[in-house]
Design a protein around this motif. Sequence first.
Motif, mmCIF file in Angstrom:
data_model
loop_
_atom_site.group_PDB
_atom_site.id
_atom_site.type_symbol
_atom_site.label_atom_id
_atom_site.label_comp_id
_atom_site.label_asym_id
_atom_site.label_seq_id
_atom_site.Cartn_x
_atom_site.Cartn_y
_atom_site.Cartn_z
ATOM 1 N N LEU A 107 -6.138 52.463 64.962
ATOM 2 C CA LEU A 107 -5.881 51.046 64.719
ATOM 3 C C LEU A 107 -4.630 50.793 63.891
ATOM 4 O O LEU A 107 -3.869 49.854 64.171
ATOM 5 C CB LEU A 107 -7.093 50.409 64.035
ATOM 6 C CG LEU A 107 -8.385 50.318 64.860
ATOM 7 C CD1 LEU A 107 -9.482 49.679 64.027
ATOM 8 C CD2 LEU A 107 -8.157 49.535 66.146
ATOM 9 N N LYS A 108 -4.412 51.601 62.848
ATOM 10 C CA LYS A 108 -3.262 51.386 61.963
ATOM 11 C C LYS A 108 -2.154 52.409 62.207
ATOM 12 O O LYS A 108 -1.305 52.629 61.344
ATOM 13 C CB LYS A 108 -3.721 51.417 60.505
ATOM 14 C CG LYS A 108 -4.653 50.268 60.156
ATOM 15 C CD LYS A 108 -5.064 50.296 58.698
ATOM 16 C CE LYS A 108 -5.955 49.099 58.360
ATOM 17 N NZ LYS A 108 -6.397 49.109 56.951
ATOM 18 N N ARG A 109 -2.161 52.970 63.354
ATOM 19 C CA ARG A 109 -1.158 53.968 63.737
ATOM 20 C C ARG A 109 -0.226 53.358 64.780
ATOM 21 O O ARG A 109 -0.669 52.566 65.625
ATOM 22 C CB ARG A 109 -1.887 55.186 64.322
ATOM 23 C CG ARG A 109 -1.040 56.410 64.548
ATOM 24 C CD ARG A 109 -1.964 57.529 64.996
ATOM 25 N NE ARG A 109 -1.287 58.789 65.205
ATOM 26 C CZ ARG A 109 -1.919 59.894 65.582
ATOM 27 N NH1 ARG A 109 -3.229 59.896 65.776
ATOM 28 N NH2 ARG A 109 -1.235 61.014 65.765
ATOM 29 N N ASP A 110 1.035 53.712 64.741
ATOM 30 C CA ASP A 110 1.997 53.219 65.726
ATOM 31 C C ASP A 110 1.837 54.026 67.015
ATOM 32 O O ASP A 110 2.647 54.898 67.330
ATOM 33 C CB ASP A 110 3.421 53.332 65.182
ATOM 34 C CG ASP A 110 4.461 52.780 66.159
ATOM 35 O OD1 ASP A 110 4.063 52.130 67.150
ATOM 36 O OD2 ASP A 110 5.659 53.018 65.935
ATOM 37 N N ILE A 111 0.776 53.712 67.741
ATOM 38 C CA ILE A 111 0.484 54.430 68.976
ATOM 39 C C ILE A 111 1.581 54.193 70.011
ATOM 40 O O ILE A 111 1.993 55.116 70.726
ATOM 41 C CB ILE A 111 -0.881 53.999 69.548
ATOM 42 C CG1 ILE A 111 -2.013 54.358 68.570
ATOM 43 C CG2 ILE A 111 -1.134 54.632 70.912
ATOM 44 C CD1 ILE A 111 -2.221 55.834 68.379
ATOM 45 N N PRO A 404 0.637 45.469 62.516
ATOM 46 C CA PRO A 404 0.640 45.714 61.069
ATOM 47 C C PRO A 404 -0.777 45.930 60.543
ATOM 48 O O PRO A 404 -1.745 45.354 61.067
ATOM 49 C CB PRO A 404 1.251 44.428 60.506
ATOM 50 C CG PRO A 404 2.031 43.838 61.638
ATOM 51 C CD PRO A 404 1.286 44.196 62.873
ATOM 52 N N ALA A 405 -0.898 46.743 59.505
ATOM 53 C CA ALA A 405 -2.203 47.057 58.934
ATOM 54 C C ALA A 405 -2.943 45.800 58.494
ATOM 55 O O ALA A 405 -4.162 45.675 58.675
ATOM 56 C CB ALA A 405 -2.053 48.022 57.757
ATOM 57 N N ALA A 406 -2.226 44.845 57.911
ATOM 58 C CA ALA A 406 -2.861 43.608 57.453
ATOM 59 C C ALA A 406 -3.434 42.815 58.626
ATOM 60 O O ALA A 406 -4.499 42.184 58.509
ATOM 61 C CB ALA A 406 -1.850 42.755 56.684
#
Length: 452
Positions: A107-111, A404-406
């Motif tokens: 989810l918080k990774r730049d896949i 973005p994580a947010a």
Amino acid sequence: MKLVRRLNQPLSPNDSDRGHDLQARGPAADDEWLVILAFSGGGTRAAALAHGVLEELARTTFRWGQNTYRMLDEVDAISAVSGGSFTAAYYALHGDRLFADFEDLFLKRDIQGALWRHMAWPKHWYPLMTKQLGRSDLAADYYDQAIFGGATFGDLLAVKDRPNLIINATDMVTGRPFAFTQRFFDLIGSDLTSLPLGRAVAASSAAPLLLSPLTLRNYAGQGLAQSAACVEHIRSSALVDGAPEELTRNLVSYLDAEDRPFIHLVDGGVADNLGLRGLLDVSALNGGFDALLERWELGHVRKIAVVVVNAAAHHDTRWNRGSNPDVVDVFQALSERMTQLTSSRTITDLKAEMEQWRRAGPPGGGADGRSERAFHLVDVSFDRIEDPAERTFFYDLPTTLSLPAATVERLREVGGRLLRESVEFQRVRAGFEAAGRKVRPTENIERRPAAK
């Protein structure tokens, strides 16, 4: 990384397993409830919204007798499309581990960035240029290694107390849904158990233009075992007289490997962005949902709950403000509009089908003493957000595999909140508390802390 096998493997009498269908993983014979989650497409936006719903299901409990149970443990099946298939497949494989490591892993990774870098490796240039491999083959390779650790559908069979997983793609030729279940793979004489989960997810999320179709080899009729499996599939489906001709023709087309030696699959959202059309299709082929449940040995089911987690976005306001839309804007606008129309039609058809099933049940539950039939449709979508500014924020999120994580945190929060505030979901929970289900009590009902 080692490239996963590009093509699926043929079926043999010893390696096919019926575990990948609802009949094998449905509710127990003493359970009146059938609970299905449907995760839509929408990249990381959809994956995070689905994650938030699973978290809320884990937090939500009900009591029956002296024991406490989680609503999450009552889920019988998850049908997923595109972005939602990442969350669904990971949960089916690892259960509550999803809450501990899926954020950092996906989810918080730049896949998206990692995927393009993987495709840009010089060793991949020649296979791509000569079409020995497609971009979706490389995506499948990356997902297989970086997210699913090489796990196959066969590995799912060893996971106890998991929901049945249905990953949906679209047949590029027919435009109909193609589900990664053994029943569909019987049609093409192939073994689902040996297929990597990452490959199914890659097919389900193979967005047209951006990614290439993902290809399956059709082994139908190539040997006695394969022919027998295909014929048995048609026989077991019990196609009734009067079944829709288009659906029947679509199934039969897979049996001709000479005409269709390869099956090309694209993003599941092209045919159905909610992952529910396949259920309606198989119901129509079998003469209605009542008959379908009987054939699946689920005739004891009296209550059906479908939780639709729909991460569809609407960029209407952005395009209305722009004076000169480019080709990408036009394609995206038309695609979103078609997706909205298709999803609306699917929901309408589902309600009609379930109402017909409900009315067909005996009043008061009948002589067997069971309760009356009931259907609950729980809608978790951005349309349900009351605050206009917040709703617009989620509508405007892009369909990408990098956020973005947010933003991911906000998606998780709103997914849980929308489910929690749903009146229909509260009715489902109350129904479980009134009737109960004979499963093991949950030892730890508290939500596990999310990975930081």
